[in-house]
Design an enzyme around this catalytic site. Structure first.
Site, PDB file in Angstrom:
ATOM      1  N   LYS A 102     -10.715  -4.357  11.447  1.00 14.70           N
ATOM      2  CA  LYS A 102      -9.409  -4.207  12.359  1.00 14.70           C
ATOM      3  C   LYS A 102      -9.097  -4.177  12.963  1.00 14.70           C
ATOM      4  O   LYS A 102      -8.305  -5.460  14.138  1.00 14.70           O
ATOM      5  CB  LYS A 102      -9.636  -2.509  12.351  1.00 14.70           C
ATOM      6  CG  LYS A 102      -8.954  -1.778  11.052  1.00 14.70           C
ATOM      7  CD  LYS A 102      -7.365  -1.702  10.249  1.00 14.70           C
ATOM      8  CE  LYS A 102      -7.275  -0.548   9.428  1.00 14.70           C
ATOM      9  NZ  LYS A 102      -6.551  -1.437   8.789  1.00 14.70           N
ATOM     10  N   TYR A 132     -14.726  -1.696   8.144  1.00 13.56           N
ATOM     11  CA  TYR A 132     -13.588  -1.448   8.300  1.00 13.56           C
ATOM     12  C   TYR A 132     -13.352  -2.270   9.789  1.00 13.56           C
ATOM     13  O   TYR A 132     -11.946  -2.594  10.140  1.00 13.56           O
ATOM     14  CB  TYR A 132     -13.488  -0.374   8.037  1.00 13.56           C
ATOM     15  CG  TYR A 132     -11.826   0.756   8.028  1.00 13.56           C
ATOM     16  CD1 TYR A 132     -10.862   0.257   7.347  1.00 13.56           C
ATOM     17  CD2 TYR A 132     -11.817   1.689   9.149  1.00 13.56           C
ATOM     18  CE1 TYR A 132      -9.854   1.185   7.671  1.00 13.56           C
ATOM     19  CE2 TYR A 132     -10.676   2.561   9.915  1.00 13.56           C
ATOM     20  CZ  TYR A 132      -9.877   1.549   8.776  1.00 13.56           C
ATOM     21  OH  TYR A 132      -8.196   2.033   9.073  1.00 13.56           O
ATOM     22  N   ILE A 150      -5.554  10.807   9.713  1.00 17.65           N
ATOM     23  CA  ILE A 150      -4.056  11.238   9.612  1.00 17.65           C
ATOM     24  C   ILE A 150      -3.334  12.914   8.626  1.00 17.65           C
ATOM     25  O   ILE A 150      -4.782  12.843   8.107  1.00 17.65           O
ATOM     26  CB  ILE A 150      -2.821  10.357   8.950  1.00 17.65           C
ATOM     27  CG1 ILE A 150      -3.127   9.164  10.041  1.00 17.65           C
ATOM     28  CG2 ILE A 150      -1.985  10.712   8.753  1.00 17.65           C
ATOM     29  CD1 ILE A 150      -2.741   9.112  11.494  1.00 17.65           C
ATOM     30  N   ASP A 156       2.424  -1.169  -4.707  1.00 16.29           N
ATOM     31  CA  ASP A 156       1.483  -1.501  -4.179  1.00 16.29           C
ATOM     32  C   ASP A 156       0.003  -2.334  -5.215  1.00 16.29           C
ATOM     33  O   ASP A 156       0.601  -2.871  -6.428  1.00 16.29           O
ATOM     34  CB  ASP A 156       0.879  -0.301  -4.579  1.00 16.29           C
ATOM     35  CG  ASP A 156      -0.831   0.915  -3.497  1.00 16.29           C
ATOM     36  OD1 ASP A 156      -1.364   0.268  -3.877  1.00 16.29           O
ATOM     37  OD2 ASP A 156      -0.269   1.298  -2.989  1.00 16.29           O
ATOM     38  N   GLY A 179       0.979  -0.953   0.005  1.00 13.56           N
ATOM     39  CA  GLY A 179       0.352  -0.159   0.273  1.00 13.56           C
ATOM     40  C   GLY A 179       0.756   1.124  -0.197  1.00 13.56           C
ATOM     41  O   GLY A 179       0.709   2.200   0.498  1.00 13.56           O
ATOM     42  N   GLY A 229      -0.545   4.892  -0.844  1.00 11.06           N
ATOM     43  CA  GLY A 229      -1.737   5.255   0.242  1.00 11.06           C
ATOM     44  C   GLY A 229      -1.320   6.624   0.979  1.00 11.06           C
ATOM     45  O   GLY A 229       0.456   7.089   0.918  1.00 11.06           O
TER      46      GLY A 229
END
Ligand code: SER
Length: 332
Positions: free
Chosen positions: A154, A150, A180, A43, A17, A20
């Protein structure tokens, strides 16, 4: 628990990833620290051709376990920063895909880590928490009742990490990252994206339509603090890591209205209106302020950027960049 961190860092690092929001900055930081040739970025899609000489970049769909193993062997990988994943808002558009990428991708990485004795970083999220979780000073160990696919992926991932660490001795380390904020790459489908989009719109248009209500208060972190946290966690002595599911980690918490007010100190003409959509319910289910005392005690976590510092730095870096993009658009 296997090799020491120092021995591992001699081996090559793989980042999944890598294109990202976090990957783009983490690859740069890792290359600066360990050497450009030591870090293999990967990726799902081919890298657009820029004409520049590129460092190692590989196409990898993390659901392809054979492809992952081939890369590990070809580059003698010792550490994986497994960032590939689908975020909260995007995940609600395709929950099946969100489960497939987030859970099966992590499973493949942990299986490979067990076999090849790799060290692994994997980001969890504040999305593991839900409506019954205490909203203020959310403890490390508390109710976790995620409302999004999601969040479910997680939470499942945290259980996987804890299991692989204790059952098979895999040195996997994780953080429950908040929203973030960064300027290098736009965020890709999270509920906290408003706190980044707002800067682009403030500079470009002088106004923003925010998809959560003004009083919505969420935990956030500036990218350079997130990178620092990831690097420090991965360098900590294995004995210092007492949490193998995922650490609560925090920097700042602010409401959408407080963010607007801070931007207005720099851009007094800036206006924001509020038009909450489905992401409001997701934001409402998440904590407002996280207690990260365990991370602070175990491996010395300290954040650097507060809200005024984040806003000043974002505007300083984005203003020339967004100005340039706007000029290009105007010429078209
Ligand atoms: N920033 C993420 C999201 O909004 C939270 O982990 O999905």
């Amino acid at each position: 628990m296997g090799q020491s961190t120092n021995t591992r860092t001699m081996k090559t690092i793989l980042v999944t990833g890598s294109r990202g929001q976090i990957g783009s900055d983490l690859v740069v930081a890792l290359r600066k620290r360990y050497g450009a040739t030591q870090v293999i970025a990967s990726d799902r899609q081919a890298m657009p051709y820029t004409g520049a000489k590129l460092f190692a970049y590989e196409i990898l769909d993390v659901r392809d376990s054979q492809g992952l193993q081939d890369l590990i062997e070809r580059y003698d990988i010792g550490t994986i920063y497994h960032l590939a994943g689908i975020l909260s808002a995007k995940g609600e558009g395709n929950p099946q895909l969100c489960w497939d990428v987030n859970v099966n991708g992590l499973f493949n990485v942990l299986e490979a880590a067990k076999f090849y004795q790799l060290q692994v970083f994997w980001p969890s999220s504040i999305a593991v928490f839900g409506s019954d979780t205490p909203k203020f000073n959310t403890p490390q160990t508390t109710i976790k009742d995620p409302s999004t696919m999601y969040g479910i992926t997680k939470l499942t991932g945290e259980l996987f990490c804890n299991y692989y660490a204790h059952r098979f001795g895999v040195d996997v380390r994780s953080l429950r990252l908040p929203g973030i904020i960064s300027y290098s790459t736009p965020p890709g489908g999270g509920t906290t994206d408003f706190a980044v989009e707002i800067f682009y719109q403030a500079i470009k248009d002088g106004s923003y339509t925010c998809f959560v209500r003004p009083e919505t208060r969420l935990p956030m972190m500036y990218m350079s603090d997130a990178i620092k946290a990831i690097l420090e966690l991965m360098q900590a002595e294995p004995a210092a890591i007492t949490v193998r599911s995922s650490y609560n980690i925090a920097a700042v918490s602010f409401s959408a209205a407080e963010l607007v007010a801070e931007i207005q100190k720099h851009l007094p003409e800036f206006t924001c209106r509020y038009q909450p959509d489905f992401r409001q319910a997701i934001a409402d289910s998440w904590p407002s302020v996280i207690d990260d005392s365990q991370a602070r005690a175990d491996w010395g976590w300290r954040h650097s950027y507060d809200l005024p510092a984040i806003v000043a730095d974002m505007l300083e870096h984005l203003s020339p960049q967004v100005g340039r993009d706007t000029e290009v658009l105007a010429k078209k």
